[in-house]
Design a protein around this motif. Structure first.
Motif, PDB file in Angstrom:
ATOM      1  N   ASN A  48     -33.587 -73.415 -40.831  1.00 34.87           N
ATOM      2  CA  ASN A  48     -33.847 -74.845 -40.706  1.00 34.87           C
ATOM      3  C   ASN A  48     -35.330 -75.185 -40.724  1.00 34.87           C
ATOM      4  O   ASN A  48     -35.704 -76.359 -40.613  1.00 34.87           O
ATOM      5  CB  ASN A  48     -33.225 -75.397 -39.423  1.00 34.87           C
ATOM      6  N   ASP A  49     -36.171 -74.159 -40.848  1.00 34.90           N
ATOM      7  CA  ASP A  49     -37.609 -74.384 -40.916  1.00 34.90           C
ATOM      8  C   ASP A  49     -37.941 -75.249 -42.126  1.00 34.90           C
ATOM      9  O   ASP A  49     -37.392 -75.057 -43.226  1.00 34.90           O
ATOM     10  CB  ASP A  49     -38.329 -73.038 -41.020  1.00 34.90           C
ATOM     11  N   GLN A  50     -38.825 -76.207 -41.937  1.00 33.82           N
ATOM     12  CA  GLN A  50     -39.140 -77.164 -43.006  1.00 33.82           C
ATOM     13  C   GLN A  50     -39.682 -76.474 -44.257  1.00 33.82           C
ATOM     14  O   GLN A  50     -39.271 -76.799 -45.373  1.00 33.82           O
ATOM     15  CB  GLN A  50     -40.154 -78.194 -42.511  1.00 33.82           C
ATOM     16  N   VAL A  51     -40.582 -75.524 -44.076  1.00 35.53           N
ATOM     17  CA  VAL A  51     -41.160 -74.826 -45.224  1.00 35.53           C
ATOM     18  C   VAL A  51     -40.078 -74.046 -45.969  1.00 35.53           C
ATOM     19  O   VAL A  51     -40.019 -74.066 -47.200  1.00 35.53           O
ATOM     20  CB  VAL A  51     -42.289 -73.882 -44.780  1.00 35.53           C
ATOM     21  N   THR A  52     -39.212 -73.371 -45.211  1.00 32.36           N
ATOM     22  CA  THR A  52     -38.120 -72.607 -45.824  1.00 32.36           C
ATOM     23  C   THR A  52     -37.180 -73.523 -46.592  1.00 32.36           C
ATOM     24  O   THR A  52     -36.755 -73.207 -47.708  1.00 32.36           O
ATOM     25  CB  THR A  52     -37.333 -71.840 -44.749  1.00 32.36           C
ATOM     26  N   ALA A  82     -35.005 -75.560 -51.426  1.00 31.76           N
ATOM     27  CA  ALA A  82     -34.336 -76.824 -51.761  1.00 31.76           C
ATOM     28  C   ALA A  82     -33.010 -76.952 -51.010  1.00 31.76           C
ATOM     29  O   ALA A  82     -31.977 -77.309 -51.583  1.00 31.76           O
ATOM     30  CB  ALA A  82     -34.105 -76.921 -53.269  1.00 31.76           C
ATOM     31  N   THR A  83     -33.033 -76.642 -49.716  1.00 36.65           N
ATOM     32  CA  THR A  83     -31.836 -76.752 -48.892  1.00 36.65           C
ATOM     33  C   THR A  83     -31.997 -77.859 -47.859  1.00 36.65           C
ATOM     34  O   THR A  83     -33.105 -78.286 -47.559  1.00 36.65           O
ATOM     35  CB  THR A  83     -31.556 -75.426 -48.152  1.00 36.65           C
ATOM     36  N   ARG A  84     -30.850 -78.290 -47.336  1.00 37.95           N
ATOM     37  CA  ARG A  84     -30.854 -79.321 -46.294  1.00 37.95           C
ATOM     38  C   ARG A  84     -30.660 -78.665 -44.927  1.00 37.95           C
ATOM     39  O   ARG A  84     -30.174 -77.537 -44.828  1.00 37.95           O
ATOM     40  CB  ARG A  84     -29.733 -80.339 -46.546  1.00 37.95           C
ATOM     41  N   LYS A  85     -31.035 -79.399 -43.897  1.00 41.31           N
ATOM     42  CA  LYS A  85     -30.867 -78.912 -42.537  1.00 41.31           C
ATOM     43  C   LYS A  85     -29.379 -78.722 -42.254  1.00 41.31           C
ATOM     44  O   LYS A  85     -28.550 -79.523 -42.701  1.00 41.31           O
ATOM     45  CB  LYS A  85     -31.471 -79.916 -41.556  1.00 41.31           C
ATOM     46  N   ILE A  86     -29.032 -77.675 -41.511  1.00 44.56           N
ATOM     47  CA  ILE A  86     -27.630 -77.417 -41.199  1.00 44.56           C
ATOM     48  C   ILE A  86     -27.389 -77.520 -39.699  1.00 44.56           C
ATOM     49  O   ILE A  86     -28.296 -77.353 -38.886  1.00 44.56           O
ATOM     50  CB  ILE A  86     -27.180 -76.030 -41.706  1.00 44.56           C
TER      51      ILE A  86
END
Length: 263
Positions: A194-198, A203-207
């Motif tokens: 969930n890290d912002q940089v990761t 190109a993933t959303r927070k889970i």
């Protein structure tokens, strides 16, 4: 206004606008330089504090290690200690999850995008007031602490404060060290994906926690042990699910490792 005068007026106007733009650009550059120098001074204050990162050594760094600061855009001529270097590097790193939680709690919105060192500096000022320390400890448990207690004990005790919940979680960890190690691995994986940089890089959303455990259990189903699960393995499933809106079919650990190399 004749053509000649009109042309002269436009030239003057464009020249004025160009000059104003240069002045504004220079002003911003000077402001940024001043702000960076102020932050460097704060990094030194933290690095020389007897209560800041006491685990770091205070010996002076070798010259070749000082040269690395040039890559950070920080020019210093004096020798540095490890503590000072730690806080100087923090000027180029985003605030940690915990730092953001503290700043949000005390409604310091202007610092939510601060770097690690500046967040550290202002949080120290916040907690210099015993009232704020008490308020921080008496707040309701965070979702991570509650998830930890659920994982360790299968239930929650209503009405606990954050401080009480942390103590309870630590006690559970002492009683069940192996399970606690697995929880710390889960917590690390959840924060990492969930890290912002990761998330930006993949190109993933927070889970949510619920979704995370679905991915976590699926990786376990491949025969991977809890301590072998990597961030990349979980990211493979997240990327695939969010791209195709479906979980990867159960396969083998070999397939997971192969796919993780592509993330």
């Amino acid at each position: 206004m004749n053509a000649s005068n009109e042309e002269g007026y436009l030239v003057t106007l464009l020249t004025t606008l160009f000059t104003l733009d240069l002045v504004e650009k220079k002003r911003r550059e000077l402001q940024a330089t001043t702000e960076r120098q102020q932050q460097v001074e704060i990094a030194f204050i933290l690095g020389r504090s007897s209560t800041s990162n006491s685990a770091l050594e205070t010996k002076h760094m070798a010259h070749e290690r000082l040269e690395r600061l040039e890559e950070l855009g920080i020019g210093v001529s004096d020798e540095l200690t490890e503590k000072e270097l730690f806080h100087l590097r923090g000027l180029t790193q985003p605030a940690t999850v915990r730092q953001v939680e503290i700043l949000k709690h005390f409604k310091v919105q202007r610092l939510l995008s601060a770097n690690k060192t500046m967040a550290n500096y202002y949080i120290r000022k916040i907690f210099s007031d015993p009232v704020n320390v008490e308020e921080w400890q008496q707040r309701p448990p965070t979702s991570r602490i509650m998830q930890g207690l659920l994982f360790m004990n299968g239930r929650l005790t209503r009405g606990m404060t954050q401080y009480e919940a942390q103590i309870k979680l630590k006690q559970s960890g002492i009683e069940h060290p192996a399970r606690y190690r697995e929880w710390k691995q889960i917590e690390h994986l959840f924060l990492a994906v969930n890290d912002q940089v990761t998330r930006q890089r993949n190109a993933t959303r927070k889970i949510t926690w619920k979704r995370f455990y679905q991915y976590y259990d699926e990786v376990l189903s491949y025969g991977v042990t809890a301590d072998e699960i990597s961030v990349e393995m979980v990211l493979v499933l997240i990327v695939s699910h969010q791209k195709n809106n479906a979980l990867l079919p159960a396969a083998s650990v070999t397939n997971v490792n192969t796919l993780s190399a592509t993330v």
